[in-house]
Motif scaffolding. Structure first.
Motif, PDB file in Angstrom:
ATOM      1  N   GLN A 155      51.852  52.616   5.380  1.00  0.00           N
ATOM      2  CA  GLN A 155      52.127  53.983   4.906  1.00  0.00           C
ATOM      3  C   GLN A 155      53.056  54.693   5.878  1.00  0.00           C
ATOM      4  OE1 GLN A 155      48.348  56.013   4.495  1.00  0.00           O
ATOM      5  NE2 GLN A 155      48.335  55.609   2.296  1.00  0.00           N
ATOM      6  N   ALA A 156      52.763  54.520   7.182  1.00  0.00           N
ATOM      7  CA  ALA A 156      53.598  55.177   8.191  1.00  0.00           C
ATOM      8  C   ALA A 156      55.039  54.699   8.060  1.00  0.00           C
ATOM      9  CB  ALA A 156      53.053  54.895   9.597  1.00  0.00           C
ATOM     10  N   ALA A 157      55.217  53.397   7.859  1.00  0.00           N
ATOM     11  CA  ALA A 157      56.582  52.858   7.720  1.00  0.00           C
ATOM     12  C   ALA A 157      57.282  53.478   6.510  1.00  0.00           C
ATOM     13  CB  ALA A 157      56.529  51.333   7.596  1.00  0.00           C
ATOM     14  N   ARG A 158      56.520  53.664   5.422  1.00  0.00           N
ATOM     15  CA  ARG A 158      57.139  54.237   4.221  1.00  0.00           C
ATOM     16  C   ARG A 158      57.644  55.662   4.495  1.00  0.00           C
ATOM     17  NH1 ARG A 158      55.679  51.877  -0.604  1.00  0.00           N
ATOM     18  NH2 ARG A 158      57.342  53.152  -1.486  1.00  0.00           N
ATOM     19  N   THR A 159      56.848  56.446   5.227  1.00  0.00           N
ATOM     20  CA  THR A 159      57.291  57.823   5.507  1.00  0.00           C
ATOM     21  C   THR A 159      58.486  57.824   6.456  1.00  0.00           C
ATOM     22  OG1 THR A 159      55.860  58.164   7.428  1.00  0.00           O
ATOM     23  CG2 THR A 159      54.932  58.712   5.281  1.00  0.00           C
ATOM     24  N   LEU A 160      58.693  56.707   7.177  1.00  0.00           N
ATOM     25  CA  LEU A 160      59.841  56.650   8.089  1.00  0.00           C
ATOM     26  C   LEU A 160      61.086  56.121   7.388  1.00  0.00           C
ATOM     27  CD1 LEU A 160      57.883  55.401  11.184  1.00  0.00           C
ATOM     28  CD2 LEU A 160      59.089  57.574  11.008  1.00  0.00           C
ATOM     29  N   GLY A 161      61.026  56.005   6.067  1.00  0.00           N
ATOM     30  CA  GLY A 161      62.231  55.654   5.319  1.00  0.00           C
ATOM     31  C   GLY A 161      62.315  54.194   4.911  1.00  0.00           C
ATOM     32  N   ALA A 162      61.283  53.405   5.217  1.00  0.00           N
ATOM     33  CA  ALA A 162      61.331  51.988   4.860  1.00  0.00           C
ATOM     34  C   ALA A 162      60.808  51.794   3.441  1.00  0.00           C
ATOM     35  CB  ALA A 162      60.509  51.161   5.845  1.00  0.00           C
ATOM     36  N   GLY A 163      61.548  51.087   2.616  1.00  0.00           N
ATOM     37  CA  GLY A 163      61.089  50.740   1.275  1.00  0.00           C
ATOM     38  C   GLY A 163      60.051  49.630   1.346  1.00  0.00           C
ATOM     39  N   PRO A 164      59.491  49.241   0.205  1.00  0.00           N
ATOM     40  CA  PRO A 164      58.436  48.214   0.216  1.00  0.00           C
ATOM     41  C   PRO A 164      58.873  46.901   0.872  1.00  0.00           C
ATOM     42  CG  PRO A 164      58.638  49.211  -1.965  1.00  0.00           C
ATOM     43  CD  PRO A 164      59.757  49.763  -1.146  1.00  0.00           C
ATOM     44  N   ARG A 190      61.343  46.338   3.167  1.00  0.00           N
ATOM     45  CA  ARG A 190      61.531  46.462   4.616  1.00  0.00           C
ATOM     46  C   ARG A 190      60.165  46.590   5.302  1.00  0.00           C
ATOM     47  NH1 ARG A 190      63.619  51.185   8.379  1.00  0.00           N
ATOM     48  NH2 ARG A 190      63.481  49.987  10.296  1.00  0.00           N
ATOM     49  N   THR A 191      59.262  47.324   4.664  1.00  0.00           N
ATOM     50  CA  THR A 191      57.918  47.457   5.224  1.00  0.00           C
ATOM     51  C   THR A 191      57.253  46.093   5.340  1.00  0.00           C
ATOM     52  OG1 THR A 191      57.720  49.645   4.237  1.00  0.00           O
ATOM     53  CG2 THR A 191      55.680  48.570   4.910  1.00  0.00           C
TER      54      THR A 191
END
Lengths: 228, 200
Positions: free
Chosen positions: A122-131, A133-134
């Motif tokens: 979730q944290a990665a998603r809020t930092l701009g990473a799509g599924p 890249r996450t």
């Protein structure tokens, strides 16, 4: 090491290596589905994946034989599309070993995926990473030690595979005769004890090495997952 | 207007909902534990889908069920600081900070503001709670967000760390000047950090 011994060990490593490499992507996909998926029939899939662990290996080998026989569904397709067969070939031995190793690999990988804190994703998603890249930068690296541990465990299991292999692809020296099959053949032969000792020692050493590597990787995973 | 939020979501038997408008600067959402404050932040960040309502931040619609708008979290340009730091354990502090960075050149400035420059080559597991939290704030800021969401940024810190983190947030509020929504259960904290206070 004499030529006969060398052939057996080389073939075993080839069969084990190809079985592990070929099964790994399938095992990862199944582990992912079982760890993260929500769908009807999940328990059934879980059961099917574990079948090779509990069904007599001879039965697994026999089912493979039926499927890959020239008139069998997979055997006919292989012949039509690629003009080849896996019967009595080392490739068939690798298929048998891979199927027998699958449940162990899925279990290890599934545990490693379940151990990943999804809040990090979730944290990665809020930092701009799509599924994707996450997955590539967070999920996969965190699961990697568990995936490698599962692969080593599968490799060790492949080295020991006997029942399904001998039923499916028989015991052909230089083609399907891996370590356990060679031990079995040497036991049938008068004066084969010396060879049995050598082969048994090599088997134990290889399996132990694979298990130790697997355990070290699993421990490393434990350390990595220390999340604040 | 910075935040224009009107959302409800069902979680188990409870229905969580809130509606508020907030102007520029820092807004504090205050209320008792269990009131659903974190869920509101998750809905604004796009990590929890509201059953109905809308979320508009700084003039941009991020969610609107009537208009069928639901911007994916990675496209919301949110700077989210979770209650737990959620630092990536397999990446160094520097790589954590740069994970979502649009402009890596901003690292020294932000590291100085938050006093985390000496930590850059450490691993997250070696940080204290207060250090990890400041790194998490820095990581969110470096992603060049349009707005900041902070979930209980001061909870479970001892008094010295508490003061340290409060100052860091005040500096961010006064220097970076982003619309900021802070969730807390502590009304003293709310008074100190919030230019506007919304009770839930």
């Amino acid at each position: 090491m004499n030529d006969e011994l060398l052939t057996i060990v080389r073939l075993s490593l080839l069969v084990g290596g190809v079985a592990t490499a070929g099964t790994l992507p399938v095992a990862f996909a199944l582990a992912w589905l079982l760890a993260r998926g929500r769908f009807p029939g999940k328990i059934l899939l879980d059961g099917l994946v574990h079948l090779p662990l509990v069904v007599p290996p001879v039965v697994t080998g026999w089912l493979l034989l039926i499927a890959f026989a020239p008139a069998g569904p997979l055997g006919a397709a292989l012949d039509r599309w690629f003009g080849t067969t896996v019967l009595f070939r080392w490739t068939g031995a690798a298929i048998a070993a891979g199927i027998m190793a699958l449940p162990l690999m899925v279990r290890a990988i599934r545990l490693s995926i379940e151990a990943i804190d999804q809040r990090l994703e979730q944290a990665a998603r809020t930092l701009g990473a799509g599924p994707w890249r996450t997955f590539a930068t967070i999920t996969l690296p965190l699961a990697l030690p568990g995936v490698l541990a599962g692969a080593m465990l599968g490799f060790a299991r492949s080295l020991g595979e006997f029942g399904a292999t001998i039923t499916f692809v028989s015991n052909v020296p230089g083609e399907t005769q891996t370590l356990p099959l060679a031990i079995y053949a040497a036991l049938q032969r008068p004066g084969g004890e010396a060879l049995v000792w050598q082969l048994a020692a090599i088997s134990v050493a290889l399996s132990l090495a694979a298990l130790i590597v697997s355990e070290l990787l699993a421990r490393r995973q434990g350390r990595r997952l220390h999340v604040l | 207007m910075s935040f224009d939020v009107d959302v409800t979501v069902r979680r188990g038997r409870a229905v969580i909902g809130t509606a508020f408008h907030a102007g520029a600067g820092s807004t504090v959402l205050v209320g008792p534990s269990g009131a659903g404050k974190t869920s509101v932040l998750l809905m604004i960040a796009g990590l929890l889908r509201p059953d109905r309502g809308h979320v508009r931040v700084a003039g941009r619609t991020l969610f609107d069920d009537a208009a069928r708008i639901d911007v994916a979290p990675q496209h919301r340009r949110v700077g989210m600081v979770f209650q737990e730091p959620r630092l990536f354990p397999h990446l160094s502090v520097r790589k954590n900070l740069l994970y979502g960075a649009r402009d890596a050149a901003a690292l020294p400035d932000i590291a100085a503001t938050l006093d985390i420059a000496p930590l850059l080559d450490r691993w997250p597991r070696t940080l204290s709670g207060g250090e990890a939290r400041r790194v998490a704030i820095g990581r969110a800021l470096l992603s060049a967000p349009d707005f900041l969401l902070l979930d209980e940024p001061l909870s479970s810190l001892d008094r010295a760390r508490h003061e340290e983190a409060t100052r860091a947030i005040e500096r961010v509020r006064d220097e970076v000047r982003l619309p900021m929504l802070i969730v807390t259960h502590d009304s003293v904290e709310a008074e100190r950090l919030g230019q506007q206070i919304i009770r839930m």
